[in-house]
Structures are given as structure tokens and as C-alpha cells.
Design a protein around this motif. Structure first.
Motif, mmCIF file in Angstrom:
data_model
loop_
_atom_site.group_PDB
_atom_site.id
_atom_site.type_symbol
_atom_site.label_atom_id
_atom_site.label_comp_id
_atom_site.label_asym_id
_atom_site.label_seq_id
_atom_site.Cartn_x
_atom_site.Cartn_y
_atom_site.Cartn_z
ATOM 1 N N ARG A 1 0.877 -1.163 0.000
ATOM 2 C CA ARG A 1 0.000 0.000 0.000
ATOM 3 C C ARG A 1 0.918 1.219 0.000
ATOM 4 N NH1 ARG A 1 -4.844 1.264 4.379
ATOM 5 N NH2 ARG A 1 -5.463 3.298 3.538
ATOM 6 N N PRO A 2 0.975 1.987 -1.090
ATOM 7 C CA PRO A 2 1.967 3.068 -1.193
ATOM 8 C C PRO A 2 1.732 4.169 -0.163
ATOM 9 C CG PRO A 2 0.952 2.589 -3.320
ATOM 10 C CD PRO A 2 0.133 1.897 -2.276
ATOM 11 N N GLY A 3 2.694 5.078 -0.074
ATOM 12 C CA GLY A 3 2.554 6.202 0.839
ATOM 13 C C GLY A 3 3.806 7.049 0.856
ATOM 14 N N ASP B 1 -8.607 -6.340 -0.089
ATOM 15 C CA ASP B 1 -7.749 -5.205 0.220
ATOM 16 C C ASP B 1 -6.324 -5.684 0.482
ATOM 17 O OD1 ASP B 1 -8.613 -2.119 1.097
ATOM 18 O OD2 ASP B 1 -6.653 -2.742 1.838
ATOM 19 N N ILE B 2 -5.372 -4.831 0.145
ATOM 20 C CA ILE B 2 -3.966 -5.185 0.343
ATOM 21 C C ILE B 2 -3.535 -5.051 1.797
ATOM 22 C CG2 ILE B 2 -2.983 -2.871 -0.028
ATOM 23 C CD1 ILE B 2 -0.852 -4.279 -1.806
ATOM 24 N N ASP B 3 -4.277 -4.261 2.566
ATOM 25 C CA ASP B 3 -3.881 -3.933 3.934
ATOM 26 C C ASP B 3 -4.745 -4.703 4.936
ATOM 27 O OD1 ASP B 3 -3.093 -2.837 6.312
ATOM 28 O OD2 ASP B 3 -3.386 -0.747 5.723
ATOM 29 N N PRO B 4 -4.176 -5.681 5.648
ATOM 30 C CA PRO B 4 -4.983 -6.454 6.603
ATOM 31 C C PRO B 4 -5.573 -5.597 7.708
ATOM 32 C CG PRO B 4 -2.620 -6.952 6.854
ATOM 33 C CD PRO B 4 -2.776 -6.150 5.597
ATOM 34 N N ALA B 5 -4.955 -4.442 7.983
ATOM 35 C CA ALA B 5 -5.481 -3.558 9.036
ATOM 36 C C ALA B 5 -6.845 -2.978 8.670
ATOM 37 C CB ALA B 5 -4.493 -2.420 9.309
ATOM 38 N N GLU B 6 -7.199 -2.987 7.387
ATOM 39 C CA GLU B 6 -8.484 -2.426 6.963
ATOM 40 C C GLU B 6 -9.635 -3.420 7.110
ATOM 41 O OE1 GLU B 6 -9.064 0.582 6.444
ATOM 42 O OE2 GLU B 6 -7.023 1.364 6.219
ATOM 43 N N ASN C 1 -13.595 -0.641 10.177
ATOM 44 C CA ASN C 1 -14.748 0.255 10.261
ATOM 45 C C ASN C 1 -16.072 -0.486 10.127
ATOM 46 O OD1 ASN C 1 -13.109 2.550 10.540
ATOM 47 N ND2 ASN C 1 -12.898 2.773 8.327
ATOM 48 N N VAL C 2 -16.063 -1.544 9.325
ATOM 49 C CA VAL C 2 -17.268 -2.329 9.079
ATOM 50 C C VAL C 2 -16.905 -3.808 9.202
ATOM 51 C CG1 VAL C 2 -18.953 -3.015 7.327
ATOM 52 C CG2 VAL C 2 -18.349 -0.606 7.574
ATOM 53 N N LEU C 3 -17.714 -4.569 9.936
ATOM 54 C CA LEU C 3 -17.476 -6.012 10.053
ATOM 55 C C LEU C 3 -17.847 -6.693 8.743
ATOM 56 C CD1 LEU C 3 -18.838 -6.745 13.649
ATOM 57 C CD2 LEU C 3 -16.457 -6.475 12.923
ATOM 58 N N GLY D 1 -4.627 -8.963 -0.242
ATOM 59 C CA GLY D 1 -3.632 -8.996 -1.308
ATOM 60 C C GLY D 1 -3.884 -7.914 -2.330
ATOM 61 N N ASP D 2 -2.979 -7.804 -3.278
ATOM 62 C CA ASP D 2 -3.089 -6.848 -4.367
ATOM 63 C C ASP D 2 -4.403 -7.071 -5.117
ATOM 64 O OD1 ASP D 2 -1.852 -4.991 -6.485
ATOM 65 O OD2 ASP D 2 -2.282 -6.815 -7.632
ATOM 66 N N VAL D 3 -5.177 -6.003 -5.302
ATOM 67 C CA VAL D 3 -6.521 -6.133 -5.875
ATOM 68 C C VAL D 3 -6.478 -6.761 -7.271
ATOM 69 C CG1 VAL D 3 -8.534 -4.844 -6.697
ATOM 70 C CG2 VAL D 3 -7.496 -4.245 -4.518
#
Length: 558
Positions: free
Chosen positions: A153-155, A300-305, A309-311, A318-320
Motif C-alpha cells: 500500500r503506497p505512501g 484489500d492489500i492492507d490487513p489492518a483495513e 470500520n465495518v465487520l 492482497g493486491d486487488v
């Protein structure tokens, strides 16, 4: 070979394929600028009017091209002026490397002139940051910075270099950068199987496309997936262009200013397939009542997401693009004719509409779409201008709608448009702005004029802070506290004073000719369109309300 730290910095830029940097010089970074001067034929430096403009330009360059954007600033206030742009990039997962230079190593921690702990300040809003105190550490840190910025996930990544490290010498040897690898090792077979089962069992699936689909280059895979599943498609502000906005399956944006077709459709679907979106509060409204009739599948690539916010009922991490490639290969052709027709009826029943008897923001954006044939790169500021640009311009390709989604940064769009035009000189680039946002960073018109970057600054001038006024009208008893901008600023004269072209439009029939003229001039243009102070963005969902309670002007009258 032995080089100074500044020379190593330039060589690392060349290693990483950097052709343009945006910045503003100062005492602590002088060694770097002296070296940039010697390499001006290889690396173009754009001197912005303010460091914040440099950070937004680097951001716009990155979003438009998919490359890493680079900005430079000196110590102290130069570095802190980058903070808003770094936070903007962080919230929207934009690959950016910010280079700051600090006081010499021996002066750190002494409250020296123009000293600030920029690494500490930016720690919460960067993927990573580095403090480089010795020239030997510079090349490894820079290589890591670019790798981190563009991977996963870039940044944004910040590299703060002490002045002595830019002057001292160290050994340097060229290294070819490694190509970033797609995140596929987290894609589990059992997750794929569950996803396939959920998709094939659904009778009323709805696809929600987010910014991760743009970042991963998944546009073709998203379009193929939507037609294979045969499901209606909505998007977030950041996801625009990942699915073709002219496709019959497209229903418009989801959320606070989403279409009724999208909001009501998601409220009544039985499966919401989410592709690279993080369920922002502006999308979900009341999370406890969000898509309650649906199971939710999140990719989603980010497991933290996942479940943040929503169950959700199922997920693939992984990469979409990589995930969709697998699903597209395994899925049979599905048909949901009755459901697609039901959502199509919602589109016909609740189209986007505005007062066509006078000059309005939506009319201007529709004319912009018609004149450019939907092929421009659109940047925006934040507020009503942003929502109208999202609603009424149809985005057929990714990386053609650049906006500050997560942070909501007023003043973002003008700098971003300069970066986008430099990165994509083949494209018409238009920044859709409000007069309040234009005031934030209007000094960057001088930057566009200095380098003759032919961007169009399209100012929807309603002489108020439009979105804040809209909330004051609806929720604060029409008490317009500090939102009226009805003063004597003349944007046409301002544009001309900065070396650009100024055009003012006050009637509908003047809009298309003015846009055509602005495009034909090949110069920076400020195109001011004067609209009513009380025009509003509809549809709208009140903060904290569920999607089903989306309303428009007709509902208010009732």
C-alpha cells in the motif's frame, strides 16, 4: 567512487528514474541545490511559490503517472510547510518521497536557527522516515525510501538529511532498483474459495470500487469482473476511473453525496463486494446500519483495513489486481437480470439533476465534460467544487481524477494540477476549484506562469465557503458565521498580474466558448464562473445517517 552526499542524492534520484522534483531552497539544503544546478539537463526542478505547493505538485505528479513524486524543502519552516502535503498523500496512499535538510549534526537538539524535529513531527503521517547524519548512510536510506514509498500500500516517506551529510564524502556505487512486487503471498486459497462461494450464491450483488483498484492498476480486471458477475458498480471518491463511468452497470458514487441509485442499491443488495476501499465514514454513514441486508466481501492489500470500520463476512488480503485475476479465471459467467434491471430503474427514477435555467456548478462541469470529451485529467479542491466534479464528469480511465479524499485539503488541487500536467503533458489538465480553496494556494498560479504550464484553474466563484454554508443552512439555522467571501478580490486581474490569462463567465452560453479558448491558448488560465451563493450539492446524506435516508432538494421541499 567517492562523492559528496549531495552528489549521492542526485545519483540516487537518477537510479530511481526521477526526472522532475518540486521544491524550494534554503540555507540547510543549499548543497543539494548547487548539485541540482549542475544536473539541470537530467533532473527538472520546479520552483513552487510555497513548499506546500511543492508537496501537492509531487502528489499530483505521482497520482497522474503512477511514479513516485519527489519534493524538497530546507530545514525548519521549509520542512513544516510540507506537512499538510505529506498528510494528504498519506491518507490517500500516494507514493511520495519528501527530502528535507536539517542543521549540521553538531547543532541538532540545541534549538539552532531553523532547526525542527521534522522526523518526529511527520512520524504519524508517513509510511517511514529517516534521519541521515552521515554521508555513508545516505544511499541505502534513499533506496529504501523509494522502495517503501512504492511497495504494498503506497505512501509518503520522509528523508531528513543533516547539512554536514550533504557536504561530506562517501563511497557510491550504482545499483539498479528492484521492481516492486505485487503482494500475493497473503492470498489464501481458502479465502478465494469462500469469496467464490459468496459471489455465486448472491442474487443481488453490488460492487464497490475504491482507490486501491486505481493504485494496483486493476482497471481492466475490475471491468471484466463486473461483467462476469453481472452486477451494478458504484465507487468511492478515490476509486473514480477504475471502472468506466460510462458503462451501463455504473451507478455513480456511494456515500454522503453519492447517487440515490448507489445508496439505495447498496442498502438493498445481498452481497457487497468491496475492491480496495476502506469504508470511510463519508461512505458508510451510520456503520451500524450500513448495508444491513448484505453480506460483505472485502478485498484489500492492507490487513489492518479488514473489520476496522465495518465487520465483513469474508475477505481476501492482497493486491486487488492479482486477486481479481484469480477470481476472473475461476468464476463462471453469472446473470442477475432482475437485479440489474431493478437498479437501472433506480437510476432512471433518481437521476442527478440541477436547475438548468441559470449558471450553476453542475452545468459548468457538464460543459467541461462535453468540451473535453471526457478525456481530461481533472484535479479538484475540496467542498462543493469537488463533489460536482465527482458527480457530473464521467471518468473512463484511472488516474484522471485527482483529489484529496481522506484529509480533505483545501488548496490541494492547483499544485496537484501543475504536477499532473508536468507528468502527463499529453493531457488537458483542469483544476475545479471554489473561490475559498483558490485563496488558499492561489500563489501557485505564478508557478504555472513561470514555467508556462498550461493548466486551467476553473474557479466556481459563489463568494462563500460553499460546503460549510450548505451545512450552516441545513443544520445551523442559516447562521453564516465566517463563510461569506463577498469582498473585492478580482480573480481575472489577479491571474493577469501573475502572468496568466484571466477569463470571467457569468452566463451559461459563455461557458463552452470560454473552456474552448482556455484549452486553445496553451497558457495557464484562470477561468472564473460566477454562480449563486446558495447552490447546494445534492443528493446528500446527513452525517451519521444510514444510506436509506439520502435526500435531495425535492425531498426538502416535501
Amino acid at each position: 567512487m567517492e562523492l559528496t552526499g549531495s552528489q549521492i542524492l542526485i545519483e540516487c534520484f537518477k537510479e530511481q528514474g526521477v526526472d522532475t522534483v518540486f521544491g524550494y531552497p534554503g540555507g540547510a539544503i543549499l548543497n543539494v541545490y548547487d548539485e541540482l544546478y549542475k544536473h539541470s539537463d537530467e533532473i527538472r526542478h520546479i520552483l513552487t511559490s510555497h513548499e506546500q505547493g511543492a508537496s501537492h505538485a509531487a502528489d499530483g505528479y505521482a497520482r497522474a503517472t503512477g511514479k513516485v513524486g519527489v519534493c524538497l524543502a530546507t530545514s525548519g519552516p521549509g520542512a513544516t510547510n510540507l506537512v499538510t502535503g505529506i498528510a494528504t498523500a498519506y491518507m490517500d496512499s500516494v507514493p511520495m518521497v519528501a527530502i528535507t535538510c536539517n542543521v549540521g549534526k553538531g547543532l541538532l537538539g540545541r534549538d539552532s536557527f531553523q532547526e525542527v524535529d521534522i522526523s518526529g513531527i511527520t512520524m504519524p503521517i508517513t509510511k517511514h522516515n529517516f534521519i541521515i547524519k552521515d554521508a555513508e548512510a545516505l544511499a541505502p536510506a534513499l533506496r529504501k525510501a523509494f522502495a517503501i514509498a512504492r511497495s504494498g500500500r503506497p505512501g509518503p516517506v520522509l528523508v531528513d538529511i543533516t547539512k554536514n551529510a550533504t557536504a561530506d564524502k562517501a563511497e557510491y556505487e550504482y545499483r539498479k532498483p528492484e521492481e516492486p512486487k505485487r503482494v500475493t503471498d497473503t492470498i489464501k486459497e481458502e479465502d478465494i474459495e469462500k469469496a467464490l462461494e459468496m459471489i455465486q450464491k448472491a442474487e443481488r450483488p453490488f460492487i464497490f470500487v475504491g482507490g486501491g483498484s486505481v493504485i494496483s492498476g486493476a482497471s481492466e480486471a475490475v471491468n471484466a469482473f463486473a461483467h462476469k458477475v453481472h452486477a451494478p458498480v458504484c465507487d468511492s471518491l478515490m476509486g473514480k476511473g477504475a471502472f468506466n463511468g460510462t458503462d451501463p452497470l455504473y451507478t455513480g458514487m456511494l456515500g454522503m453525496h453519492g447517487t440515490k441509485a448507489s445508496n439505495f442499491g447498496v442498502a438493498h443488495c445481498d452481497l457487497l463486494i468491496t475492491l480496495g476501499a476502506r469504508f470511510s465514514d463519508r461512505v458508510t454513514g451510520d456503520t451500524n446500519r450500513f448495508a444491513k441486508k448484505a453480506k460483505i466481501l472485502q478485498i484489500d492489500i492492507d490487513p489492518a483495513e479488514i473489520n476496522k470500520n465495518v465487520l465483513v463476512n469474508g475477505s481476501v488480503i492482497g493486491d486487488v489486481k492479482s486477486v481479481l485475476d484469480i477470481l476472473n479465471e475461476k468464476l463462471p459467467e453469472l446473470k442477475h437480470d432482475a437485479w440489474v434491471e431493478e437498479v437501472e430503474a433506480l437510476k432512471n427514477q433518481y437521476p442527478l439533476k440541477f436547475d438548468d435555467d441559470r449558471l450553476t456548478g453542475p452545468y459548468v462541469v457538464e460543459e467541461l465534460y462535453r468540451v473535453t470529451k471526457g478525456d481530461a485529467v481533472i484535479t479538484t479542491e475540496v467542498g462543493q467544487n469537488q463533489m460536482w466534479a465527482a458527480q457530473y464528469y464521467k471518468y473512463k480511465e484511472p488516474r484522471t481524477f485527482l483529489t484529496s479524499g481522506g484529509l480533505g485539503t483545501m488548496g490541494y488541487g492547483l499544485g496537484a494540477s501543475i504536477g499532473a500536467k508536468i507528468g502527463r503533458p499529453d493531457k488537458t489538465v483542469v483544476n475545479v476549484a471554489g473561490d475559498g480553496c483558490f485563496r488558499m494556494n492561489m500563489n501557485e498560479i505564478a508557478t504555472a506562469a513561470r514555467y508556462n504550464v498550461p493548466i486551467i484553474e476553473l474557479v466556481l466563484n459563489n463568494h462563500v465557503l460553499g460546503m460549510v454554508r450548505q451545512w450552516q443552512t441545513l443544520y445551523y439555522g442559516e447562521r453564516y458565521s465566517a463563510t461569506v467571501l463577498n469582498d473585492q478580490v478580482d480573480f481575472v486581474k489577479l491571474a493577469e498580474a501573475m502572468g496568466a490569462v484571466g477569463i470571467r463567465v457569468t452566463k451559461k452560453d459563455e461557458v463552452a466558448p470560454a473552456i474552448e479558448k482556455a484549452i486553445s491558448l496553451g497558457r495557464p488560465v484562470v477561468l472564473e464562473c460566477v454562480i449563486d451563493s446558495d447552490d447546494k450539492v445534492f443528493p446528500m446524506m446527513s452525517p451519521g445517517a444510514p444510506l436509506e435516508e439520502t435526500f435531495d432538494a425535492d425531498d426538502l421541499k416535501k
